[in-house]
Design a protein around this motif. Structure first.
Motif, PDB file in Angstrom:
ATOM      1  N   ALA A  32      39.605  41.832  22.864  1.00 26.37           N
ATOM      2  CA  ALA A  32      38.941  40.967  23.838  1.00 26.37           C
ATOM      3  C   ALA A  32      38.881  39.517  23.391  1.00 26.37           C
ATOM      4  CB  ALA A  32      37.530  41.469  24.096  1.00 26.37           C
ATOM      5  N   ARG A  33      39.061  39.287  22.099  1.00 25.27           N
ATOM      6  CA  ARG A  33      38.976  37.900  21.619  1.00 25.27           C
ATOM      7  C   ARG A  33      39.891  37.732  20.412  1.00 25.27           C
ATOM      8  NH1 ARG A  33      35.605  34.863  18.004  1.00 25.27           N
ATOM      9  NH2 ARG A  33      34.558  36.797  17.384  1.00 25.27           N
ATOM     10  N   THR A  34      40.642  36.660  20.409  1.00 20.37           N
ATOM     11  CA  THR A  34      41.449  36.288  19.239  1.00 20.37           C
ATOM     12  C   THR A  34      41.207  34.812  18.950  1.00 20.37           C
ATOM     13  OG1 THR A  34      43.360  35.905  20.690  1.00 20.37           O
ATOM     14  CG2 THR A  34      43.266  38.000  19.519  1.00 20.37           C
TER      15      THR A  34
ATOM     16  N   LEU B 230      48.234  32.083  30.738  1.00 18.18           N
ATOM     17  CA  LEU B 230      48.765  32.332  32.080  1.00 18.18           C
ATOM     18  C   LEU B 230      49.396  33.719  32.182  1.00 18.18           C
ATOM     19  CD1 LEU B 230      49.465  31.180  34.891  1.00 18.18           C
ATOM     20  CD2 LEU B 230      51.596  30.310  33.898  1.00 18.18           C
ATOM     21  N   ALA B 231      50.141  34.104  31.147  1.00 18.37           N
ATOM     22  CA  ALA B 231      50.849  35.379  31.200  1.00 18.37           C
ATOM     23  C   ALA B 231      49.915  36.579  31.127  1.00 18.37           C
ATOM     24  CB  ALA B 231      51.871  35.442  30.066  1.00 18.37           C
ATOM     25  N   THR B 232      48.808  36.453  30.411  1.00 17.49           N
ATOM     26  CA  THR B 232      47.928  37.612  30.175  1.00 17.49           C
ATOM     27  C   THR B 232      46.664  37.602  31.024  1.00 17.49           C
ATOM     28  OG1 THR B 232      46.777  36.448  28.388  1.00 17.49           O
ATOM     29  CG2 THR B 232      48.717  37.784  27.787  1.00 17.49           C
ATOM     30  N   GLY B 233      46.295  36.436  31.522  1.00 16.58           N
ATOM     31  CA  GLY B 233      45.033  36.321  32.234  1.00 16.58           C
ATOM     32  C   GLY B 233      43.850  36.016  31.337  1.00 16.58           C
TER      33      GLY B 233
ATOM     34  N   GLN C 201      39.939  34.409  25.170  1.00 17.35           N
ATOM     35  CA  GLN C 201      38.938  35.389  25.573  1.00 17.35           C
ATOM     36  C   GLN C 201      39.552  36.299  26.634  1.00 17.35           C
ATOM     37  OE1 GLN C 201      35.662  35.459  24.177  1.00 17.35           O
ATOM     38  NE2 GLN C 201      35.702  37.507  25.092  1.00 17.35           N
ATOM     39  N   GLY C 202      39.634  37.578  26.325  1.00 19.06           N
ATOM     40  CA  GLY C 202      40.180  38.552  27.263  1.00 19.06           C
ATOM     41  C   GLY C 202      39.125  39.561  27.685  1.00 19.06           C
ATOM     42  N   LYS C 203      39.532  40.824  27.786  1.00 17.17           N
ATOM     43  CA  LYS C 203      38.594  41.876  28.190  1.00 17.17           C
ATOM     44  C   LYS C 203      38.943  43.146  27.433  1.00 17.17           C
ATOM     45  CE  LYS C 203      36.934  44.451  32.227  1.00 17.17           C
ATOM     46  NZ  LYS C 203      37.132  44.688  33.689  1.00 17.17           N
ATOM     47  N   ALA C 204      37.959  43.749  26.792  1.00 13.40           N
ATOM     48  CA  ALA C 204      38.178  44.961  26.015  1.00 13.40           C
ATOM     49  C   ALA C 204      38.351  46.171  26.934  1.00 13.40           C
ATOM     50  CB  ALA C 204      37.010  45.190  25.062  1.00 13.40           C
ATOM     51  N   ALA C 205      39.145  47.129  26.445  1.00 12.09           N
ATOM     52  CA  ALA C 205      39.309  48.399  27.148  1.00 12.09           C
ATOM     53  C   ALA C 205      39.877  49.413  26.164  1.00 12.09           C
ATOM     54  CB  ALA C 205      40.233  48.241  28.353  1.00 12.09           C
TER      55      ALA C 205
ATOM     56  N   VAL D  63      42.296  42.952  29.279  1.00 13.83           N
ATOM     57  CA  VAL D  63      43.036  41.679  29.227  1.00 13.83           C
ATOM     58  C   VAL D  63      43.255  41.388  27.751  1.00 13.83           C
ATOM     59  CG1 VAL D  63      43.007  39.207  29.729  1.00 13.83           C
ATOM     60  CG2 VAL D  63      42.035  40.829  31.374  1.00 13.83           C
ATOM     61  N   ASN D  64      44.507  41.471  27.314  1.00 13.72           N
ATOM     62  CA  ASN D  64      44.816  41.498  25.882  1.00 13.72           C
ATOM     63  C   ASN D  64      44.924  40.087  25.296  1.00 13.72           C
ATOM     64  OD1 ASN D  64      46.067  41.885  23.294  1.00 13.72           O
ATOM     65  ND2 ASN D  64      46.680  43.915  23.993  1.00 13.72           N
ATOM     66  N   ALA D  65      43.873  39.684  24.560  1.00 10.74           N
ATOM     67  CA  ALA D  65      43.852  38.350  23.955  1.00 10.74           C
ATOM     68  C   ALA D  65      44.848  38.229  22.810  1.00 10.74           C
ATOM     69  CB  ALA D  65      42.447  38.031  23.458  1.00 10.74           C
ATOM     70  N   ALA D  66      45.192  39.359  22.168  1.00  9.30           N
ATOM     71  CA  ALA D  66      46.195  39.315  21.098  1.00  9.30           C
ATOM     72  C   ALA D  66      47.590  39.059  21.668  1.00  9.30           C
ATOM     73  CB  ALA D  66      46.178  40.613  20.307  1.00  9.30           C
ATOM     74  N   ASP D  67      47.876  39.640  22.835  1.00 11.68           N
ATOM     75  CA  ASP D  67      49.154  39.361  23.492  1.00 11.68           C
ATOM     76  C   ASP D  67      49.269  37.880  23.829  1.00 11.68           C
ATOM     77  OD1 ASP D  67      49.798  41.992  23.297  1.00 11.68           O
ATOM     78  OD2 ASP D  67      49.539  42.463  25.436  1.00 11.68           O
ATOM     79  N   ALA D  68      48.167  37.286  24.255  1.00 11.78           N
ATOM     80  CA  ALA D  68      48.190  35.861  24.583  1.00 11.78           C
ATOM     81  C   ALA D  68      48.599  35.031  23.376  1.00 11.78           C
ATOM     82  CB  ALA D  68      46.810  35.416  25.083  1.00 11.78           C
ATOM     83  N   PHE D  69      48.056  35.398  22.215  1.00 11.85           N
ATOM     84  CA  PHE D  69      48.408  34.664  20.995  1.00 11.85           C
ATOM     85  C   PHE D  69      49.878  34.885  20.638  1.00 11.85           C
ATOM     86  CE2 PHE D  69      44.965  32.704  18.375  1.00 11.85           C
ATOM     87  CZ  PHE D  69      45.781  31.795  17.718  1.00 11.85           C
TER      88      PHE D  69
END
Length: 379
Positions: free
Chosen positions: A230-232, A262-265, A174-178, A188-194
């Motif tokens: 925002a979500r992946t 951790l890396a993306t928040g 779960q990130g944050k859309a923008a 906060v890029n949830a796709a980057d986290a994946f």
């Protein structure tokens, strides 16, 4: 006993049209795990026609059933699977599993009293990741069986199941859309986290033993290219030689997913889709009897071809084998280069070779039950 085996084979032969029709019906109307309402009913009805007493919605699971026949001291459990794969239909041949089980059960029913059998057929939903047998086990199914059996389609015949233990997990960030152009720093890029997690898992594989598998898919990677996702979501499996090794491996894999957070928040959530599937513990006397009986029918076990590796595929029958004596042989459908979980394999799960495998496996399972029950009575 030879006469009993002849009688069992004759019943399978006389039931051939009915069994093939059941297999084709299931194949033509695939239903995924926990949604097998028609499939479970059709399989149960084919047993009820033969005099079995059927309990639908067994132990509170809507698409499970128990069908029983006989009252002998040797309790035989036969497992039917009928769930299909999402998007692939019966690309693992569960339509054949159900027909094989029904064929063996119907062949044994007229012999139950003389052979000292109580036949229990378990309709087990959601083997493809849902762990239906584990749910049944935890609710009291299979307890006290003298032997549990089923036969599974594969490209070639393999007697012994050697499946990996496996866990099935749903992963979400779960990130944050923008707005990706105007305000990217606000997201906060949830796709980057994946992506970070998948790269970390790829690097981890160098340090994993050959008995471990880690694989999965992203099922939701975002909504629009100009919006920070925002979500992946994804589904991930971890496989290992045993439940103990599985637990050790999972710790390393989850650290990879934690690295993405951790890396993306982003916030990470990991939820199990079922309880872990255990490794298989084969019952040697029944396994030897099945091999002997299958070879007598004319089946050939190929020890060398890579296609035999279907016997490493994980199954919730492994959990059953940890509790009661069990076997889970594989019967070849002569599919050539078409392998399980491919659409080409689904096409091979009906037709001449599949029908021969169905009838042969039903006969071999029935003969094996007679052999093991006789040996137990002799002891």
């Amino acid at each position: 006993m030879p006469t009993a085996k002849q009688d069992a084979a004759a019943t399978v032969s006389s039931d051939a049209e009915r069994l093939i029709r059941l297999s084709e019906q299931l194949h033509a109307h695939p239903e995924i795990g926990w949604q097998e309402h028609n499939s479970s009913r059709w399989v149960a009805e084919s047993l009820e026609e033969a005099g079995f007493t059927v309990t639908p919605a067994y132990l509170g699971l809507e698409t499970a059933f128990l069908a029983t026949f006989g009252s002998g001291p040797f309790r035989l459990g036969l497992c039917a699977e009928y769930d299909a794969l999402p998007g692939l239909g019966h690309a693992c041949g569960h339509n054949l599993i159900s027909a094989i089980t029904v064929g063996a059960a119907r062949a044994l029913a007229p012999l139950a009293d003389a052979a000292g059998l109580t036949i229990e057929v378990y309709g087990t939903p959601a083997e493809e990741g849902g762990g239906g047998k584990i749910e049944l086990l935890e609710r009291g199914a299979f307890a006290g069986l003298d032997l549990a059996m089923m036969a599974h389609p594969a490209p070639v015949d393999v007697a012994e199941a050697e499946p990996f233990a496996v866990s099935h997990s749903h992963v979400e960030y779960q990130g944050k859309a923008a707005h990706a152009a105007a305000y990217p720093e606000q997201g906060v890029n949830a796709a980057d986290a994946f992506t970070i997690a998948q790269v970390a898992i790829g690097l981890l594989r160098q340090q994993l033993p050959p008995t471990v598998r880690v694989h999965g898919v992203m099922t939701n990677g975002g909504e629009a290219p100009n919006a920070i996702p925002a979500r992946t979501e994804g589904r991930w499996y971890v496989r290992a030689e045993s439940l103990a090794q599985l637990a050790e491996t999972e710790e390393k894999v989850w650290r990879c997913f934690e690295a993405g957070a951790l890396a993306t928040g982003a916030t990470l959530t990991v939820e199990p889709e079922s309880k872990p599937y255990a490794e298989f513990r084969p019952f040697a006397p029944a396994l030897a009897a099945y091999r002997r009986n299958a070879e007598e029918i004319g089946r050939v076990f190929d020890p060398g071809t890579p296609a035999r590796r279907m016997n490493r595929a994980s199954t919730d029958m492994g959990n059953v084998s940890q509790v009661v004596p069990a076997i889970h042989p594989y019967v070849g459908i002569n599919s050539g280069t078409a392998l399980n979980h491919q659409p080409e394999f689904a096409a091979h799960c009906v037709g001449g070779d599949a029908e021969k495998a169905l009838l042969d496996a039903a006969t071999a399972l029935a003969w094996t039950a007679l052999d093991v029950a006789e040996e137990a009575t002799t002891r």
